[in-house]
Write a protein that holds these residues in place. Structure first.
Motif, short mmCIF file in Angstrom:
data_model
loop_
_atom_site.label_atom_id
_atom_site.label_comp_id
_atom_site.label_asym_id
_atom_site.label_seq_id
_atom_site.Cartn_x
_atom_site.Cartn_y
_atom_site.Cartn_z
N LEU A 56 0.84 -1.20 0.00
CA LEU A 56 0.00 0.00 0.00
C LEU A 56 0.87 1.25 0.00
N ASP A 57 0.34 2.34 -0.56
CA ASP A 57 1.09 3.59 -0.52
C ASP A 57 0.84 4.32 0.80
N GLU A 58 1.53 5.43 1.01
CA GLU A 58 1.50 6.15 2.29
C GLU A 58 0.09 6.60 2.66
N ASN A 59 -0.65 7.12 1.69
CA ASN A 59 -2.00 7.61 1.99
C ASN A 59 -2.94 6.47 2.35
N GLN A 60 -2.79 5.34 1.66
CA GLN A 60 -3.65 4.19 1.95
C GLN A 60 -3.36 3.64 3.35
N ILE A 61 -2.09 3.61 3.71
CA ILE A 61 -1.71 3.12 5.04
C ILE A 61 -2.24 4.07 6.11
N LYS A 62 -2.13 5.37 5.85
CA LYS A 62 -2.62 6.35 6.82
C LYS A 62 -4.12 6.20 7.04
N LYS A 63 -4.85 6.04 5.96
CA LYS A 63 -6.30 5.89 6.05
C LYS A 63 -6.66 4.63 6.83
N PHE A 64 -5.95 3.53 6.55
CA PHE A 64 -6.21 2.28 7.25
C PHE A 64 -5.86 2.42 8.73
N ASN A 65 -4.77 3.09 9.03
CA ASN A 65 -4.37 3.31 10.42
C ASN A 65 -5.44 4.09 11.17
N GLU A 66 -5.96 5.14 10.56
CA GLU A 66 -7.00 5.95 11.20
C GLU A 66 -8.26 5.12 11.45
N GLU A 67 -8.57 4.25 10.51
CA GLU A 67 -9.77 3.42 10.64
C GLU A 67 -9.63 2.43 11.80
N ILE A 68 -8.45 1.80 11.89
CA ILE A 68 -8.21 0.84 12.98
C ILE A 68 -8.23 1.56 14.33
N LEU A 69 -7.65 2.75 14.38
CA LEU A 69 -7.63 3.52 15.64
C LEU A 69 -9.04 3.91 16.07
N LYS A 70 -9.89 4.24 15.12
CA LYS A 70 -11.28 4.58 15.46
C LYS A 70 -11.99 3.39 16.08
N ILE A 71 -11.70 2.20 15.54
CA ILE A 71 -12.33 0.99 16.08
C ILE A 71 -11.86 0.76 17.52
N PHE A 72 -10.56 0.93 17.76
CA PHE A 72 -10.00 0.60 19.06
C PHE A 72 -10.20 1.72 20.09
N ILE A 73 -9.96 2.94 19.66
CA ILE A 73 -9.97 4.05 20.62
C ILE A 73 -11.36 4.65 20.77
N ASP A 74 -11.99 4.93 19.63
CA ASP A 74 -13.30 5.59 19.66
C ASP A 74 -14.46 4.60 19.67
#
Length: 1007
Positions: A637-655
């Motif tokens: 994955l490119d940088e933007n795709q990884i960033k988007k995936f990271n934000e999505e996983i964090l929302k699941i875990f944190i929010d």
């Protein structure tokens, strides 16, 4: 005379005294206390002594000191003087090996005057009679010749009129495969770089005397040369010069009639390899004899192992004779096919079946030959297949036609070709083959296979069939692929479908793949779903139909979970997804297609995992593949795709916010930190770890470090301390570790760690609680952070871990904790990307811990885990920096006598590192170590000598054989060889294999 010189001269060969005096003399030269000139002066009378043994000893000493002292102690002038000295001594048989050693070393390591270089091969050619010397001497001679050819080619060019004939004559009759390889290499250099033409016949005779070359490698193949290496090198020599063809072609043709298969095979190989190099006139002059032997041998070897070799050769010679134009192709065709064509017409002829193979071989790669033969035979062949032939004849004829159609596709024939005139006859005939219902027809299966292959070839001919006709063929293949019980028929249909996919991808993906998907949903025996999945993978990759297949396999996986299908079945579905992704990544231009599959995989898998976590369903034992697949995606994955995936996983875990696109029941709250959730919960944590590890620092700082705040970390620490789930504990602790390592405010994070340890974890570790494992896991990961950051408190903390090793209830957890702290491999990702360790801090820390473990070992009855912990730390450290090895050695030697496989494995691994790194420090204990290892290679009545222990022991014995001087090992050599008999008869194949290798290594130890 220098004392060491006197000692060496008077000592026997290969004794401790001689080695010690030699080493002391070398050290004196290195320290500049003694010079080479001083040694020469001291040896002046010895070097010219009339006693050959004394003279040889003196020359040996001079050369060994010269070759082993530091290069900076020797001037180029001195090197030239010693080289001349060695060249002058080549006629002295007693000191020959020492002189050759000196020549080789000087030529390798010093820049020598070109005039002396030119004299070197001249003197060697004049003075040395190679066949009369023993093997070790001959080997050095050939190494010198090889070095001259590699490093001093320009000098050899200036004396080529002496070197070329001299070398060719000097090396005759050599039999050692290592030296023969050197001969072949130098001959190739001579032909490529020097004037060889005046000596063509002599050179050819030298190399052809080795043809055909055979060689059986000794057990273990210590010389690292195979029969194929020799054959390949000889072939390259034989075809290196066009002028060789005059001598080679007639002799090679004659050898085609040999009784030995290998001789025939090697002769064909050289004749074909020389096709574009040898003079064409020599092939032309031998056309009749060559074609007669090729044809007869192809018939005589029909059905034998050599049949395909001769068939392939016939194809190759069509191309070779095309060098002479169509006139010579015509001659070759006439000679090769006249008899086979007549045999085919006579269906009762015993050679009729194999004649078609010869004809097809002739036309396979040459379009001119194809057109000429087809125009000649095809009309009559079409008339014959329309007749009511017996099954044997019809089967034969249709297989003949199928072969011709295969070749037609290779030549990409156009629609105006003669074959297209017989479209209806061909389609009808191939369909009729599979309709034969006669149970007594012994050719029924052959006819069916021919029908499958023939229809495939027709479908591949451009414009030959309509789309509807191709669809009918695909339907036929699909039916057999899914339902036929015969594996060979299924494989043939799959191969045909994959072959058709290049031009009929839409039909395959719209008809075949949906049938495979539906079949996977049904109940099947294990072997059948394996086959269906393999077919799905192959067709998906070939048709580049990644998104649809991955989506369908995930649907089938989810359905399989609901229907409680076997774990093996569910794992295999995920493995197929992984295989498809990995195969797609390897194909040019397909990586982008695989990246497009990521949202499909991500959304569906996260939805399944979250649903299972929320519903508190039973554990999914198939989730390991899920983390692996996410890791694969992260790499592409490119940088933007990884960033988007990271934000999505964090929302699941944190929010605790779930994506709207997921079909998830929101009536039940999702708690990502519920340690009592099934294993699907921990898989989500593993995915978060993968993402957190692989994102860039920029993304981490802008997203992760803001989302995962101190409050969240405190909550996570509490959940780990309070859980009884060690699997969850390890993953959650690893997440905390990675976060702490990447967090850029080191002072703050280290302060937090200190609070967690001293306020939360110490109370558990210091208590009388029976279960401390999860707290120890978290404690170890936190200590790992402080160790990496070189925090001054880490020694005190890890000491706490070390000091409870004596407690039997927690010893195993403590050892595992040490592994977590110091072993880089506990992180599956590349640890070097995450952190580096201060080496000096690490050395001091490990030495302190080792000292403490030794103290506990001496004062504790439960010393097994102390030894395991000690072995672990020693393996993970640099043994050269360990300070108290004198205390360690007796403990680790003693551990080799304990009946505990874990202790034994750990100790042997330590000694393997020790012997490889610092062999001299174990000299005094070497015999004891070897005796212990021998006993550990025996399985009988020793249950603690597991296969791992036996293999590690044999590997260490092998290392020892390479790490010490022969005089140190000879006293125990025979004992080792005798005692290895048990391992040679071990009931485990891998142990026997290692024992053979080990025995060969010890067998080669000589005085």
């Amino acid at each position: 005379m220098i004392p060491e010189i006197q000692t060496f001269i008077e000592s026997k060969n290969n004794t401790k005294e001689s080695f010690d005096s030699l080493n002391q003399l070398i050290q004196s030269v290195n320290n500049r206390d003694v010079s080479i000139l001083m040694i020469v002066e001291d040896l002046s009378e010895t070097l010219i002594s009339t006693d050959p043994k004394i003279r040889a000893k003196g020359i040996e000493l001079l050369i060994r000191v010269f070759c082993n002292c530091k290069k900076e102690t020797i001037t180029p002038k001195m090197a030239s003087v010693i080289l001349k000295f060695c060249l002058e001594r080549l006629n002295d048989l007693h000191s020959l090996q020492s002189s050759l050693d000196g020549i080789l070393y000087i030529l390798q390591n010093f820049e020598i005057n070109h005039e002396i270089i030119k004299e070197t091969p001249k003197i060697m050619i004049d003075e040395l009679i190679i066949p009369g010397y023993q093997q070790t001497v001959r080997q050095i001679i050939f190494k010198i010749y090889e070095l001259l050819a590699d490093k001093y080619l320009e000098d050899l060019r200036s004396i080529e009129d002496i070197f070329v004939p001299g070398f060719v004559q000097a090396v005759e009759s050599e039999k050692d495969p290592r030296n023969i390889m050197v001969i072949f290499k130098i001959i190739k250099i001579i032909v490529d770089e020097l004037n060889y033409k005046p000596y063509v016949e002599d050179i050819f005779e030298l190399i052809f005397c080795y043809f055909p070359i055979t060689f059986k490698a000794p057990p273990g193949n210590v010389i690292k040369i195979t029969s194929e290496d020799l054959k390949d090198a000889l072939k390259k020599c034989l075809i290196s010069a066009p002028e060789f063809s005059k001598f080679a072609i007639p002799q090679l043709i004659e050898k085609l009639t040999s009784r030995l298969d290998n001789t025939k095979r090697d002769s064909l190989d050289v004749l074909i390899a020389g096709g574009n190099i040898y003079n064409f006139e020599d092939y032309a002059d031998n056309l009749n004899s060559l074609t007669e032997i090729l044809r007869d041998e192809a018939f005589d070897n029909a059905g034998e192992s050599l049949e395909q070799d001769f068939i392939n050769a016939i194809t190759s010679f069509t191309n070779i004779y095309s060098r002479g134009g169509n006139e010579w192709v015509d001659k070759y065709i006439d000679e090769m096919t006249t008899k086979p064509i007549s045999h085919i017409k006579d269906f009762g002829h015993p050679r009729g079946k194999f004649s078609r193979n010869i004809i097809c071989a002739v036309i396979k790669e040459n379009e001119y030959a194809f057109t000429k033969i087809i125009n000649k035979i095809f009309p009559e062949l079409m008339e014959k297949i329309k007749q009511p032939n017996p099954p044997s004849v019809q089967s034969f004829l249709m297989e003949y036609v199928r072969n011709i159609l295969t070749i037609a596709n290779l030549h990409n024939i156009k629609e105006d070709h003669m074959i297209y005139q017989y479209k209806d006859t061909l389609i009808t005939s191939f369909y009729k083959l599979k309709e034969n219902d006669d149970e007594e027809n012994e050719f029924k299966k052959d006819m069916e296979i021919t029908s499958i292959g023939g229809l495939y070839e027709l479908a591949n001919l451009k414009g030959f069939l309509t789309n509807e006709q191709i669809k009918e063929i695909i339907d036929e293949y699909n039916n057999k692929l899914l339902l036929d019980s015969r594996e060979d028929i299924r494989k043939l249909c799959l191969k045909s479908l994959i072959g058709l996919s290049s031009t009929n991808s839409d039909l395959i993906t719209s008809i075949t793949l949906p049938l495979l998907y539906d079949r996977l949903k049904e109940d099947m025996v294990d072997s059948h779903y394996e086959w269906i999945l393999q077919s799905t993978e192959d067709i998906t990759v070939e048709c580049k139909f990644y998104e649809d297949t991955i989506s369908k396999l995930i649907d089938i996986y989810e359905r399989g979970i609901e229907e409680k299908k076997s774990n093996e079945y569910l794992s295999r579905l995920l493995e197929s997804i992984k295989n498809i992704i990995e195969r797609g990544i390897q194909i040019d231009n397909d990586q982008e297609l695989i990246v497009n599959c990521f949202p499909i995989f991500k959304d569906n898998i996260l939805r399944i995992l979250i649903n299972y976590s929320k519903q508190q369903r039973e554990e999914l034992s198939t989730i390991n593949y899920i983390s692996i697949i996410f890791q694969i995606f992260m790499n592409i994955l490119d940088e933007n795709q990884i960033k988007k995936f990271n934000e999505e996983i964090l929302k699941i875990f944190i929010d605790k916010k779930l994506p709207n696109i997921m079909d998830i029941d929101n009536t039940t709250e999702f708690d990502p930190l519920n340690e009592n959730s099934p294993k699907s919960q921990t898989c989500l944590i593993d995915i978060l770890i993968t993402v957190t590890t692989n994102i860039s620092q920029k993304i981490f700082d802008s997203t992760t470090s803001k989302k995962i705040n101190e409050k969240y970390l405190n909550k996570l620490v509490k959940s780990v301390i309070n859980t009884l789930n060690s699997y969850f504990s390890n993953l959650a602790s690893k997440l905390i570790f990675i976060y702490c390592i990447r967090f850029n405010n080191e002072k703050k994070i280290q302060k937090n760690i200190k609070n967690w340890i001293e306020k939360d974890i110490y109370s558990i570790i210091n208590s009388n609680m029976v279960f401390k494992e999860t707290a120890i896991i978290l404690f170890s990961w936190l200590c790992k952070v402080l160790y990496i950051k070189a925090n001054e408190n880490v020694t005190k903390y890890i000491m706490k871990l070390v000091n409870i090793i004596h407690d039997k209830n927690h010893a195993s957890s403590c050892v595992n904790g040490l592994k977590i702290i110091f072993d880089k491999d506990v992180i599956s990702e590349d640890s070097n990307k995450l952190y580096t360790v201060d080496k000096e801090f690490e050395e001091n820390l490990i030495n302190t811990l080792i000292e403490e473990i030794i103290t506990i070992y001496k004062n504790s009855e439960n010393n097994i885990y102390c030894i395991i912990a000690l072995g672990l730390l020693l393996k993970l450290s640099d043994i050269r920096t360990v300070s108290n090895k004198d205390e360690i050695k007796p403990i680790m030697l003693y551990s080799l006598t304990l009946p505990n496989s874990e202790v034994l494995s750990s100790s042997i691994e330590f000694f393997s590192i020790y012997v490889s790194t610092l062999p001299s420090e174990l000299k005094d204990d070497l015999i004891t170590l070897i005796k212990y290892l021998i006993s550990l290679t025996k399985a009988k009545n020793n249950p603690h000598n597991t296969i791992k222990v036996r293999v590690l022991s044999l590997k260490l014995l092998d290392i020892i054989s390479k790490s010490y001087e022969s005089y140190e090992l000879l006293p125990i050599k025979q004992t080792v060889l005798n005692e290895l008999d048990n391992a040679l008869d071990d009931n485990k194949k891998y142990v026997r294999k290692m024992a053979v290798h080990c025995r060969n290594q010890w067998f080669t130890i000589i005085n």
